[in-house]
Design a protein around this motif. Structure first.
Motif, PDB file in Angstrom:
ATOM      1  N   GLY A   1       0.815  -1.209   0.000  1.00 59.50           N
ATOM      2  CA  GLY A   1       0.000   0.000   0.000  1.00 59.50           C
ATOM      3  C   GLY A   1       0.847   1.258   0.000  1.00 59.50           C
ATOM      4  N   ALA A   2       1.940   1.243   0.780  1.00 60.29           N
ATOM      5  CA  ALA A   2       2.827   2.397   0.816  1.00 60.29           C
ATOM      6  C   ALA A   2       3.479   2.640  -0.540  1.00 60.29           C
ATOM      7  CB  ALA A   2       3.898   2.201   1.892  1.00 60.29           C
ATOM      8  N   LEU A   3       3.868   1.566  -1.214  1.00 57.99           N
ATOM      9  CA  LEU A   3       4.488   1.703  -2.534  1.00 57.99           C
ATOM     10  C   LEU A   3       3.514   2.319  -3.532  1.00 57.99           C
ATOM     11  CD1 LEU A   3       6.821   1.121  -4.500  1.00 57.99           C
ATOM     12  CD2 LEU A   3       5.878  -1.163  -4.814  1.00 57.99           C
ATOM     13  N   LEU A   4       2.271   1.862  -3.520  1.00 59.16           N
ATOM     14  CA  LEU A   4       1.280   2.408  -4.453  1.00 59.16           C
ATOM     15  C   LEU A   4       1.014   3.885  -4.175  1.00 59.16           C
ATOM     16  CD1 LEU A   4      -1.266  -0.551  -4.541  1.00 59.16           C
ATOM     17  CD2 LEU A   4       0.291   0.152  -6.360  1.00 59.16           C
ATOM     18  N   VAL A   5       0.894   4.258  -2.905  1.00 63.16           N
ATOM     19  CA  VAL A   5       0.650   5.667  -2.566  1.00 63.16           C
ATOM     20  C   VAL A   5       1.847   6.520  -2.972  1.00 63.16           C
ATOM     21  CG1 VAL A   5       0.275   7.283  -0.672  1.00 63.16           C
ATOM     22  CG2 VAL A   5      -0.929   5.101  -0.686  1.00 63.16           C
ATOM     23  N   PHE A   6       3.052   6.038  -2.703  1.00 68.50           N
ATOM     24  CA  PHE A   6       4.264   6.800  -3.025  1.00 68.50           C
ATOM     25  C   PHE A   6       4.344   7.075  -4.530  1.00 68.50           C
ATOM     26  CE2 PHE A   6       8.734   7.056  -4.222  1.00 68.50           C
ATOM     27  CZ  PHE A   6       9.215   7.984  -3.323  1.00 68.50           C
ATOM     28  N   VAL A   7       4.152   6.046  -5.331  1.00 74.19           N
ATOM     29  CA  VAL A   7       4.285   6.206  -6.782  1.00 74.19           C
ATOM     30  C   VAL A   7       3.150   7.060  -7.338  1.00 74.19           C
ATOM     31  CG1 VAL A   7       4.290   4.966  -8.969  1.00 74.19           C
ATOM     32  CG2 VAL A   7       5.579   4.078  -7.041  1.00 74.19           C
ATOM     33  N   ASP A   8       1.926   6.851  -6.884  1.00 73.20           N
ATOM     34  CA  ASP A   8       0.817   7.643  -7.413  1.00 73.20           C
ATOM     35  C   ASP A   8       0.922   9.105  -7.007  1.00 73.20           C
ATOM     36  OD1 ASP A   8      -0.209   5.508  -8.696  1.00 73.20           O
ATOM     37  OD2 ASP A   8      -2.190   5.592  -7.788  1.00 73.20           O
ATOM     38  N   THR A   9       1.488   9.390  -5.839  1.00 70.11           N
ATOM     39  CA  THR A   9       1.719  10.778  -5.451  1.00 70.11           C
ATOM     40  C   THR A   9       2.768  11.418  -6.356  1.00 70.11           C
ATOM     41  OG1 THR A   9       1.196  10.228  -3.146  1.00 70.11           O
ATOM     42  CG2 THR A   9       2.332  12.304  -3.542  1.00 70.11           C
ATOM     43  N   MET A  10       3.799  10.664  -6.716  1.00 73.19           N
ATOM     44  CA  MET A  10       4.802  11.192  -7.640  1.00 73.19           C
ATOM     45  C   MET A  10       4.181  11.518  -9.000  1.00 73.19           C
ATOM     46  SD  MET A  10       8.311   9.028  -7.059  1.00 73.19           S
ATOM     47  CE  MET A  10       9.146  10.052  -8.270  1.00 73.19           C
ATOM     48  N   LYS A  11       3.195  10.723  -9.436  1.00 76.35           N
ATOM     49  CA  LYS A  11       2.598  10.914 -10.750  1.00 76.35           C
ATOM     50  C   LYS A  11       1.454  11.921 -10.748  1.00 76.35           C
ATOM     51  CE  LYS A  11       1.594   6.566 -11.481  1.00 76.35           C
ATOM     52  NZ  LYS A  11       1.161   5.331 -12.170  1.00 76.35           N
TER      53      LYS A  11
END
Length: 557
Positions: free
Chosen positions: A476-486
């Motif tokens: 979940g943290a990985l998905l939030v991190f990447v989607d925030t970057m995008k």
């Protein structure tokens, strides 16, 4: 009788979860108040001059993207499930790669690749014997067709994932029965496999259309005036915030319709305990037909990922080879992106853990679970709508802070706190859903044993569940991190002054028509986006490994 710790700690978890869930509703309620608080002259102007064109473009774009993702995603899912051909084992996970490409990056790349004097059209003219773009050129990418092309080949994996999962769980005897009744391979697919997959297809198409509605970069780059673009231009260019709020309310109607379609599709899903059935066995193709199938299945990967990624690598290498390097401003944007993504990730995972754990306690004790459902609303709301909905509460909070503490300016807006809140609301569904799924895999007996030994809910979470939840929390943290970057729309509208992320830097470079340094920012976003795609591909590969035989198995019906 409840253990002593539950009376002390349980209400605190529930209260925190309720506050988080109600916080997700704040931008929607603020948006409605802002839109309905103005006089009707704004509405009449919008209905006559703005909404017809923007709504028509949005409807055409949604229909076109929906048809394209349905055809490409379903077709590729069926081919890699039902047939064996060269490259199948690579393509079945490579078809996920366009998920790493935000649509605005693909549009940015193709605007240069397919420019009338760009490499693709230049090579085609040389092959056909033409000398200049005046003699022959491809249709302009800056069009509705270009937007459908770009968004469709970026978003088809949403349909591919859901359709492939459904095709893999369909028992082979259904298709064999159709074949024995005289149907060919195509007839069995059309009359048996496809109807059974309709709920999954509805979910995949709905998710793709929600992403289309959220897009602002690709649509604006390609000259398509959608509702999302109209919200941005009405607010930023015309300084008409109430008008932008009213357009955003019209967008919410589309969001509600798409969510209802997705829920209708999910309603058809059922789970049951049945004897393990033999899955569909792929039919081996040979000769030219096999290689033609490989070419067809590889085309979406080439268009949606390989071609734009190769362009970004080439432009980045060319800039570095010429000794221009990376500017200090771009490095500052990278630092801002990482800082924003890390902050949003930490807070979103903490909030998701509170909501999911509260739902677990509510299910065990007959309490309320609605905060967990409500907290997932933010993912369906486009970033532009969230930005407008949070602006009024953010300005009101800034006014209160300035009055009480005597601080000048807009402290919350200037520190980026409102942007962080917008990203948390937008992506809270990811950690909530992931952690809820992780908790569902933990036997209740472990929690009961901990409580019998005197632990309260907080201690049980810390000492029993958190160690077991590490994979779910990390995912979940990985998905939030990447989607925030995008994330582009909310960042573009709520960022503090002189604060750029990689996404807004790329947007500014594309608006100026300077592609070289924008390619470096885009490549950084794509490299980060590959991380969850790799995780998803590994999960898919693990699901396809033969499971040990068992008398019973649970699978989607």
């Amino acid at each position: 009788m409840k253990p002593r710790g539950l009376r002390a700690v349980g209400p605190l978890w529930q209260a925190a979860a309720v506050l988080i869930a109600l916080g997700v509703l704040v931008p929607v309620l603020s948006l409605a108040w802002l839109a309905l608080g103005e006089d009707l002259s704004h509405w009449s102007h919008l209905v006559r001059h703005v909404l017809p064109d923007a709504a028509r473009n949005t409807a055409v774009l949604l229909v076109g993207v929906g048809v394209l993702v349905l055809v490409v995603g379903t077709g590729c899912a069926w081919l890699v499930t039902a047939y064996e051909f060269p490259g199948r084992r690579v393509l079945h996970w490579a078809l996920l790669l366009p998920l790493a490409m935000p649509a605005y990056i693909v549009a940015f790349a193709y605007l240069d690749l397919l420019h009338p004097i760009g490499p693709v059209q230049g090579a085609l003219r040389a092959l056909l014997g033409y000398d200049s773009p005046r003699q022959w050129r491809l249709p302009d990418l800056r069009s509705m067709g270009g937007a459908i092309f770009v968004l469709g080949f970026v978003l088809y994996p949403y349909v591919y994932i859901t359709a492939r999962a459904m095709f893999m769980t369909q028992p082979a005897y259904l298709l064999e029965a159709a074949r024995s009744l005289g149907e060919g391979r195509w007839g069995a697919f059309r009359r048996v496999a496809l109807p059974l997959a309709r709920p999954a297809l509805a979910i995949g198409v709905s998710l793709a259309l929600l992403e289309t509605l959220n897009d602002i970069g690709a649509s604006e780059f390609l000259g398509v005036n959608t509702l999302t673009v109209a919200v941005y231009t009405t607010w930023i260019t015309r300084s008409n915030l109430p008008g932008a709020a009213q357009i955003a309310c019209a967008m919410l109607l589309l969001v509600v319709a798409l969510v209802l379609v997705e829920r209708h599709g999910r309603r058809r899903q059922r789970f049951g305990s049945v004897q393990r059935m033999r899955p569909i066995g792929p039919l081996r193709l040979r000769g030219p037909l096999a290689w033609a199938t490989t070419a067809v299945v590889a085309s979406p990967v080439l268009i949606g990922f390989i071609a734009p990624a190769a362009y970004l690598v080439w432009e980045t290498a060319k800039r570095l080879r010429l000794g221009q390097g990376v500017s200090d401003a771009l490095l500052a944007s990278l630092g801002n992106t990482l800082m924003l993504a890390l902050g949003v990730t930490a807070l979103a995972v903490a909030a998701g853990l509170i909501v999911a754990w509260s739902a677990r306690q509510g299910a065990a004790g007959g309490g309320m679970r609605w905060p967990a459902r409500l907290s997932m609303l933010g993912y369906a709301v486009p970033g532009t709508v969230l930005a407008i909905g949070l602006l009024t509460p953010g300005l009101a909070a800034d006014a209160g802070i300035a009055q009480v503490l005597g601080l000048p300016g807009l402290p919350l807006m200037d520190l980026g706190a409102v942007l962080v809140v917008a990203c948390i609301i937008r992506f809270l569904a990811m950690p909530v859903g992931g952690i809820e799924a992780g908790l569902a895999r933990i036997p209740p007996a472990l929690e009961q044993a901990s409580r019998l030994l005197g632990e309260n809910p907080g201690g049980t979470l810390r000492r029993v569940h958190l160690p077991l939840l590490r994979p779910a929390i990390a995912a979940g943290a990985l998905l939030v991190f990447v989607d925030t970057m995008k994330e582009l729309p909310a960042t573009l509208l709520l960022r503090p002054a002189n604060f750029d992320t990689l996404a807004t830097w790329l947007y500014a470079e594309a608006a100026r028509g300077t592609y070289e340094e924008g390619a470096i920012a885009a490549l950084g976003i794509v490299l980060a986006g590959l991380l969850p795609v790799i995780l998803l591909a590994r999960t898919q590969l693990a699901q396809e490994r033969p499971a040990p035989s068992a008398p019973d198995a649970t699978h989607p019906a």
